[in-house]
Design a protein around this motif. Structure first.
Motif, PDB file in Angstrom:
ATOM      1  N   GLU A  84      -0.839  81.570  45.111  1.00 29.58           N
ATOM      2  CA  GLU A  84      -0.492  80.791  43.934  1.00 29.58           C
ATOM      3  C   GLU A  84       0.832  80.094  44.222  1.00 29.58           C
ATOM      4  N   TRP A  85       1.098  79.025  43.488  1.00 29.68           N
ATOM      5  CA  TRP A  85       2.401  78.372  43.575  1.00 29.68           C
ATOM      6  C   TRP A  85       3.313  78.946  42.498  1.00 29.68           C
ATOM      7  N   ASP A  86       4.572  79.147  42.856  1.00 31.37           N
ATOM      8  CA  ASP A  86       5.553  79.728  41.950  1.00 31.37           C
ATOM      9  C   ASP A  86       6.077  78.623  41.029  1.00 31.37           C
ATOM     10  N   ARG A  89       9.785  78.682  39.595  1.00 30.03           N
ATOM     11  CA  ARG A  89      10.796  78.328  40.592  1.00 30.03           C
ATOM     12  C   ARG A  89      10.719  76.838  40.952  1.00 30.03           C
ATOM     13  N   PHE A 119       8.016  78.205  48.022  1.00 26.84           N
ATOM     14  CA  PHE A 119       7.441  78.365  46.681  1.00 26.84           C
ATOM     15  C   PHE A 119       6.008  78.906  46.714  1.00 26.84           C
ATOM     16  N   LEU A 121       3.397  81.753  46.829  1.00 28.89           N
ATOM     17  CA  LEU A 121       3.235  83.183  46.567  1.00 28.89           C
ATOM     18  C   LEU A 121       1.985  83.669  47.287  1.00 28.89           C
TER      19      LEU A 121
END
Length: 297
Positions: A84-86, A89, A119, A121
């Motif tokens: 996943e993308w954070d 942040r 970034f 995850l």
């Protein structure tokens, strides 16, 4: 995984597993050895408590490799399993860029800076591709749906994945993959064909006694034999959840904690909750304690 890390025979692998506390039979040791030597996923199926998950843990421990575990469940999707993308942040990063540029952003450069490893995850499957070598445990694949199964099949075939905003991630050394199933549903043949297959049975009486004595320091041979024999009889009843090896060990721990050196009717009745988890199963066992504890050996 390189062949240099592979024990030279199934017997050597069995010895390695025994050093971790996992007592394998010939079938398990041979299947695991072939998975290592042939670099194929190992699909382990069997009743709960037969040691499927413990095998993956023991392989990682014995081979000195990281263990990465993906616990499957109903509704699991690729985002939960892969990456996943954070977003929080990323949002903070955009605000920092805006502040540094007095509110002005160079859009293309800002977008490129958002989709970097900083970034990203990594979930278990992506971590397994980037951790070389390792043991990847895909636990209870039978709980996932057909779509996730197809996604997993593609990833196992390629040992790589393409992240649209980031690019391809490919394993330098493919992980040793162990998939487990309690057979709550049939897993598709396409996935099974990709794997070596082994059906795990509950251990026979001598091996279960050996497991108890090996994992529970201080347990006497008599008590270990009584527990293993009683658990074997419990598995022969029509229970909602027959006990596995983990429950045998819990029963032994409970009896040792009470200072018991043998299993009698009173101590069995008091500690059955360590080995049976449904009230119906407890009632059935308590109604036949004499038969449960009678030994023909």
């Amino acid at each position: 995984m390189g062949s240099s890390a592979t024990p030279g025979s199934p017997d050597a692998l069995a010895d390695l597993l025994e050093g971790t506390g996992y007592l394998s039979d010939t079938g398990v040791a041979t299947a695991a050895f072939l998975a290592l030597r042939m670099r194929r996923p190992l699909f382990c199926e069997g009743e709960p408590g037969t040691g499927k998950t413990a095998l993956a843990v023991a392989l990682a421990d014995g081979l000195g490799l990281p263990l990465i575990r993906l616990q499957c469940h109903e509704g699991i999707d690729s985002a939960q399993a892969l990456y996943e993308w954070d977003f929080p942040r990323q949002l903070l990063h955009l605000r920092a860029l805006e502040a540094a540029g007095d509110g002005a952003l160079e859009v293309d450069a800002a977008e490129r800076s958002l989709y970097t490893e900083r970034f990203l995850l990594a979930r278990p499957l992506l971590r397994a591709l980037t951790t070389a070598p390792c043991v990847l445990l895909v636990d209870e694949i039978d709980r996932a749906d057909d779509e996730f199964e197809a996604f997993l099949l593609e990833l196992l075939d390629e040992n790589a994945v393409t992240i649209p905003e980031f690019g391809e991630v490919r394993a330098e050394t493919p992980p040793l993959v162990v998939l487990t199933s309690n057979r709550t549903r049939e897993v598709h043949d396409a996935l099974k064909r990709r794997c070596l297959y082994h059906w795990l049975e509950h251990p026979d009486l001598p091996r279960e006694i050996a497991i108890l004595r090996g994992r529970l320091p201080g347990i006497g041979e008599r008590l270990a034999g009584q527990i293993a024999d009683a658990v074997r009889r419990l598995r022969g009843l029509e229970l909602l959840k027959p006990p596995g090896v983990a429950e045998s060990l819990d029963w032994g721990r409970a009896l040792l904690a009470l200072g018991r050196e043998e299993l009698d009717a009173a101590s069995a009745a008091a500690t059955l909750g360590a080995v049976l988890k449904y009230s119906e199963d407890l009632d059935r066992a308590r109604s036949g304690l004499d038969a449960l504890l009678s030994r023909e050996r």
